[in-house]
Design an enzyme around this catalytic site. Structure first.
Site, PDB file in Angstrom:
ATOM      1  N   ILE A 670       0.821  -1.220   0.000  1.00 25.71           N
ATOM      2  CA  ILE A 670       0.000   0.000   0.000  1.00 25.71           C
ATOM      3  C   ILE A 670       0.849   1.262   0.000  1.00 25.71           C
ATOM      4  CG2 ILE A 670      -1.997  -1.045   1.119  1.00 25.71           C
ATOM      5  CD1 ILE A 670      -1.036   0.185   3.761  1.00 25.71           C
ATOM      6  N   GLY A 671       2.166   1.156   0.098  1.00 26.89           N
ATOM      7  CA  GLY A 671       2.994   2.350   0.086  1.00 26.89           C
ATOM      8  C   GLY A 671       4.463   2.023   0.033  1.00 26.89           C
ATOM      9  N   GLY A 673       8.459   3.929   0.646  1.00 26.73           N
ATOM     10  CA  GLY A 673       9.188   5.073   1.174  1.00 26.73           C
ATOM     11  C   GLY A 673      10.676   4.803   1.142  1.00 26.73           C
ATOM     12  N   GLY A 674      11.461   5.844   1.515  1.00 23.73           N
ATOM     13  CA  GLY A 674      12.903   5.697   1.491  1.00 23.73           C
ATOM     14  C   GLY A 674      13.405   4.629   2.434  1.00 23.73           C
ATOM     15  N   GLY A 676      11.593   1.798   3.331  1.00 25.90           N
ATOM     16  CA  GLY A 676      11.019   0.475   3.111  1.00 25.90           C
ATOM     17  C   GLY A 676       9.616   0.525   2.551  1.00 25.90           C
ATOM     18  N   VAL A 678       5.473  -0.585   2.703  1.00 26.89           N
ATOM     19  CA  VAL A 678       4.415  -0.726   3.706  1.00 26.89           C
ATOM     20  C   VAL A 678       3.322  -1.632   3.145  1.00 26.89           C
ATOM     21  CG1 VAL A 678       2.726   0.461   5.153  1.00 26.89           C
ATOM     22  CG2 VAL A 678       4.906   1.568   4.619  1.00 26.89           C
ATOM     23  N   LYS A 692       5.689  -2.293   8.067  1.00 26.68           N
ATOM     24  CA  LYS A 692       6.783  -1.685   7.310  1.00 26.68           C
ATOM     25  C   LYS A 692       7.918  -2.690   7.235  1.00 26.68           C
ATOM     26  CE  LYS A 692       7.466   2.463   6.648  1.00 26.68           C
ATOM     27  NZ  LYS A 692       7.646   3.930   6.657  1.00 26.68           N
ATOM     28  N   ASP A 805      10.124  15.043  11.095  1.00 27.22           N
ATOM     29  CA  ASP A 805       9.452  15.112   9.793  1.00 27.22           C
ATOM     30  C   ASP A 805       7.948  15.285   9.997  1.00 27.22           C
ATOM     31  OD1 ASP A 805       9.206  15.226   7.074  1.00 27.22           O
ATOM     32  OD2 ASP A 805       9.343  13.069   6.744  1.00 27.22           O
TER      33      ASP A 805
END
Length: 984
Positions: A670-671, A673-674, A676, A678, A692, A805
């Site tokens: 579902i996603g 990112g830098g 890993g 998800v 994750k 962040d």
């Protein structure tokens, strides 16, 4: 004396000695009272109560001072990390108590009416705590001389009448509390012995009355951050003993009154951020001034020449006024001058030469004026300077060589002047330099190769000058470089291949130079490149295929000598015009390019041979791909089925590790990112989780990408640092922070198992195709919940957790749209393996949310999170993104909001149009908090604890019904009814 009388006298003396030697019954009672106090209070780490035992003398209790009769006179327990509710019922039974000091702790709850029973108190300090609710009447404390209640969360209307019997009060500190709005009561102006009055940031409105002149013993008067209006009364000139006067951030108007010159003991004066006008002539007699802050007003006229003779002045901030004329040339030459900021005026003449005479100056900010002449050579030796900004003036001459090499300077900005000469090799010494802005001058010569030694550089702007020669390949050593602007110069030679090593580069502009040769293919490997402009040069050859991998918002290769085919992925409408003026370029399928003709010189046999070769290669590659796919699948299967997994649970688990491992597959992704991928995991019991998956860089089982590999490069197997950080995250228990259930680790990879939030992120709901209508009440609850989550991370964990962040995409929403702070600390987990938590010079965070100090110091602290959260609040109020083209070049939502808060109408105009008119005033309250959070100086931003308090005070009134009666239309609110005019 007779024998009988002598006997009686000796007997009386013996009884008296016995009474002295026997323990006092009252002292025994006080021991019991203090033990009750001990039972009610807790402290975090220092056992302040270790001496509070029943077998010990009360006078030996830590923090207790007794009077000569052995009774408790003082309780001094300030700054001891105490928590709990103040047990005033027990404390106020100590009949001889004169001093109660419990300030700077974590005390909670309300203050009970028992306070009135402490009738002997002369000193009361409850400041800097976490109380709630209003203060009770305490008028019985008529002997008070010192009262400190600041920064403690008290609300409601302050009981001003309680002060009317305290004629001997010397210190009164009530500031930084969310009291109800009210003017300063007349009772205050009858406290004739006051020498310390602190009423900043406590919702005071109205005017400052002439009666302020009655308090002629004052040495400190602080009324800042309120809503005071009107003029400064002339009677303030009667306060001849004043040492400090703070009235900034109000709505004061008019001139500095005649008679102000009488404040000859004044050392610190801050009237910034008001609407004051007139000249500064009344200040020319205040020769004891150490700090003068008058920025953001409408002062005009000249800076008094007498300022140059002020021998104690070290701080001068007059920016954003209408001042004209020269600066006194002796300014700052007497004391250890610290900083000057006279930016955004109409000042003329030369820069004073001796402000760093004593070698202590840190900031020289004189931008946007009309200064002329050269930069005095004295500043070349000012090694303490951290900021040097003289841009947008009419300065000329050569920049002294030492300026380029100042060892502590983090910004040099000389843009928009008429400087000549070159950047010297001294720049190698500028180890702290983060931003170098020299555009729009007449600088020339070659860029020194030593620029690579200024290793902290993040931004370089040399545009619109006369630089020549080759671009030094050593620029490739600047690993933190984020933007490089070299356009409109005379650079020649080739573009260095080494630029491809600047992994942080996001903006590259080398347009309008004399560059030749080919575009280096290494530019295509820049992972964060967003804008690339190489137009108007003499570049030749083909466009590197590697540029196809970039995701650029701007690409301009126009007006060069490029040839060959435009790569397929660049042949799109978005780049229409990006290749104009390159007659040798062609494209087979886009109409606005010249069609690529077939190569007729190639024989049929050659073409047949090439086709056969290509087909054969494809077959071979397909076989190899299949082989490696099977080997990879075999490796993956082995990793997830055969490897030994270590499960660390942080909550009671309703699932097994096999349920998690079996769900890590493509269809559940579902996603990305830098750090890993998800996955969404649906459990057999109907619950859902988010997992994750982080591969180790040396495992061989995961996808090695530029984004994920470097951050895990030093991690092998189970990292103790990783485990320690996960342990920190696992200890977090808060309703507004996403829950981490467990970690599952092997030699190859790690899985972090979180709760799943079905409504996605706040960013999705505000800005994307998944946008939904969020009413103001929902937005307010999201703001408050997210603030409480960050407050917990900053203030309630054993060690403060800095998010680094904070952004709307990291605020997730559950099924009821309640917020959870997500991804907190994860970047820290991953990057910590590459160095200490504060050692990295890579700017953490996301563009648009990053606090301005990041670019100068690279230091990460709680106030950086506060700034980012302020941006989120602005998104909630305006409905806009942090970065939008409408804001203008190099502007973000913070600067856009700041430019639209001049009038009530302009403020209301930037509130999201989807918020009803009747609730826009409530939204503006939150916008004010956002503006405080995004202050340029971190010290001026509130803590997250303060943010939560302010948001709670801005709670919207809920519309529960509308009543129409003979008085007109009214809206009935929870707890109150108020008139309003319905919008048409």
């Amino acid at each position: 004396m007779s024998a009988t009388n002598a006997f009686r006298w000796n007997l009386c003396l013996l009884c008296l000695l016995c009474l002295v030697c026997l323990p006092s019954g009252a002292t025994s009672d006080e021991i019991q009272l203090l033990l009750k106090v001990k039972a009610e209070l807790q402290n975090f780490d220092i056992d302040v109560f270790d001496s509070w035992e029943s077998n010990n003398s009360v006078c030996n209790f830590r923090g207790i001072t007794c009077n000569p009769d052995g009774r408790v006179r003082e309780i001094e327990l300030s700054n001891q990390r105490l928590s709990g509710v103040v047990p005033l019922e027990s404390i106020c039974q100590l009949e001889s108590l004169e001093k109660l000091s419990l300030g700077a702790n974590f005390l909670q709850g309300t203050i009970s009416g028992d306070l009135n029973k402490c009738v002997g108190l002369q000193y009361l300090d409850l400041g800097n705590n976490l109380f709630t609710g209003p203060l009770p009447d305490f008028s019985s404390l008529s002997g008070l001389k010192h009262l400190y209640l600041n920064s403690s969360g008290f609300s409601g209307l302050f009981p001003w009448k309680s002060l009317q019997n305290m004629s001997g009060l010397i210190s009164l500190s009530l500031g930084d509390n969310p009291f109800e709005r009210s003017p300063i009561a007349e009772e205050v102006f009858k406290l004739y012995d006051l020498n310390w009055l602190y009423l900043s940031n406590c919702s005071i409105n109205g005017t400052l009355p002439p009666e302020i002149g009655n308090l002629n013993k004052l040495i400190n008067l602080e009324l800042s951050d309120n809503s005071l209006s009107g003029e400064i009364p002339a009677e303030i000139g009667k306060l001849s003993k004043l040492w400090q006067l703070e009235i900034y951030a109000n709505e004061l108007t008019g001139k500095i009154p005649v008679g102000f010159r009488n404040l000859t003991n004044l050392e610190n004066f801050d009237a910034s951020d008001n609407n004051l006008e007139g000249d500064l002539s009344e200040l020319r007699f205040l020769n004891q001034l150490v700090s003068l802050q008058l920025f953001d007003n409408s002062f005009s006229g000249q800076i008094p020449e007498e300022f140059g003779e002020f021998r104690r002045l070290v701080n001068l901030s007059l920016f954003s006024n209408n001042l004209s004329g020269p600066i006194p040339q002796k300014l700052g030459s007497w004391a250890d001058f610290d900083y000057i900021d006279v930016s955004e005026n109409s000042l003329t003449g030369p820069i004073p030469p001796d402000m760093c005479k004593n070698g202590k100056m840190k900031e020289l900010l004189m931008l946007q004026n009309k200064f002329t002449g050269e930069i005095p050579v004295t500043y070349a030796n000012c090694s303490t300077l951290t900021r040097f900004r003289v841009n947008n003036n009419s300065l000329s001459g050569t920049v002294p060589a030492g300026i380029w090499g100042l060892p502590n300077v983090n910004i040099i900005d000389i843009t928009m002047n008429a400087f000549e000469g070159s950047i010297t090799s001294d720049i190698a010494k500028a180890k702290s330099l983060g931003q170098l802005f020299v555009g729009n001058n007449r600088l020339s010569g070659e860029l020194p190769v030593e620029i690579s030694k200024a290793s902290s550089l993040v931004s370089i702007d040399l545009s619109n000058n006369q630089f020549s020669g080759e671009i030094p390949a050593t620029i490739g050593e600047l690993k933190n470089l984020g933007s490089l602007y070299l356009q409109n110069n005379m650079f020649s030679g080739s573009i260095p291949m080494a630029l491809g090593s600047c992994d942080s580069l996001s903006d590259l502009n080398i347009a309008h130079n004399l560059l030749s040769s080919k575009i280096p293919s290494s530019l295509g490997s820049l992972p964060t490149l967003n804008s690339l402009n190489l137009s108007e040069n003499q570049l030749s050859g083909e466009i590197p295929a590697s540029l196809s991998s970039l995701r650029l918002s701007l690409l301009d290769l126009s007006h060069n000598r490029l040839t060959g085919r435009v790569p397929q992925s660049l042949s799109i409408e978005a780049y229409n015009g990006s290749f104009a003026g390159n007659a040798g370029l062609c494209s087979p399928n886009i109409s606005f390019f010249r069609r690529c003709p077939p190569d007729s010189r190639m024989s049929r046999e050659q073409r047949t041979l090439i086709v056969c070769f290509v087909i054969g290669s494809m077959v071979l590659l397909g076989s190899l791909a299949g082989f490696f796919f099977l080997k990879s699948k075999e490796k993956d299967d082995r990793s997830f089925k055969d490897d030994s997994w270590d499960v660390k649970s942080f909550h009671v688990l309703s699932f097994t590790e096999d349920e998690i491992l079996n769900s890590i597959k493509q269809e559940n992704l579902i996603g990305k990112g830098g750090s890993g991928n998800v996955y969404k995991v649906s459990l057999s019991n109907g619950n859902e989780l988010a997992v994750k998956h982080i591969w180790n860089s040396d495992s061989g089982g995961g996808k090695k990408t530029r984004s994920s590999t470097p951050m895990l490069a030093k991690r092998s197997g189970k990292s103790s640092e990783f485990d320690a950080e996960v342990q920190t995250l696992s200890s977090i228990r808060h309703v507004n922070v996403v829950k981490l259930y467990c970690s599952i680790t092997s030699e190859d990879s790690s899985l972090l198992v979180y709760e799943y939030l079905p409504n996605g992120s706040l960013w999705d709901r505000l800005h994307t195709s998944r946008k939904m209508e969020l009413d103001w009440e929902t937005r307010y609850e999201i703001a408050l919940g997210a603030a409480k989550g960050l407050e917990y991370l900053h203030h309630s964990c054993e060690r403060p957790v800095i998010h680094r962040d904070v952004k709307s995409s990291n605020i997730l929403l559950d099924e009821f749209l309640k917020p959870r702070i997500a991804d907190f600390g994860l970047a820290k987990i991953v990057q910590a393996n590459g160095g200490g938590k504060d050692s990295t010079h890579v700017i953490a965070g996301t563009h648009g949310y990053i606090a301005p100090e990041y670019g100068y110091t690279y230091k990460v602290n709680e106030k950086s999170d506060v700034y980012s959260f302020g941006v989120v609040l602005m998104e909630l109020v305006t409905g806009k993104r942090p970065i939008e083209p409408d804001y203008g070049e190099n502007r973000d939502i913070v600067s856009w909001v700041s430019s639209n808060i001049k009038t009530r109408e302009s403020v209301l105009s930037i509130v999201d149009s989807r918020i009803p008119e009747a609730l826009k005033e409530d939204a503006v309250k939150v916008l004010r908090i956002a503006i405080l959070c995004t202050a340029r100086l971190p010290a001026l931003r509130p803590t997250m604890r303060g943010v939560v308090q302010m948001i709670e005070e801005a709670e919207p009134c809920r519309l529960v019904g509308i009543i129409v009666n003979k008085d007109g239309v009214t809206k009935k609110m929870e707890g109150k009814t108020e008139k309003f005019n319905p919008s048409p």
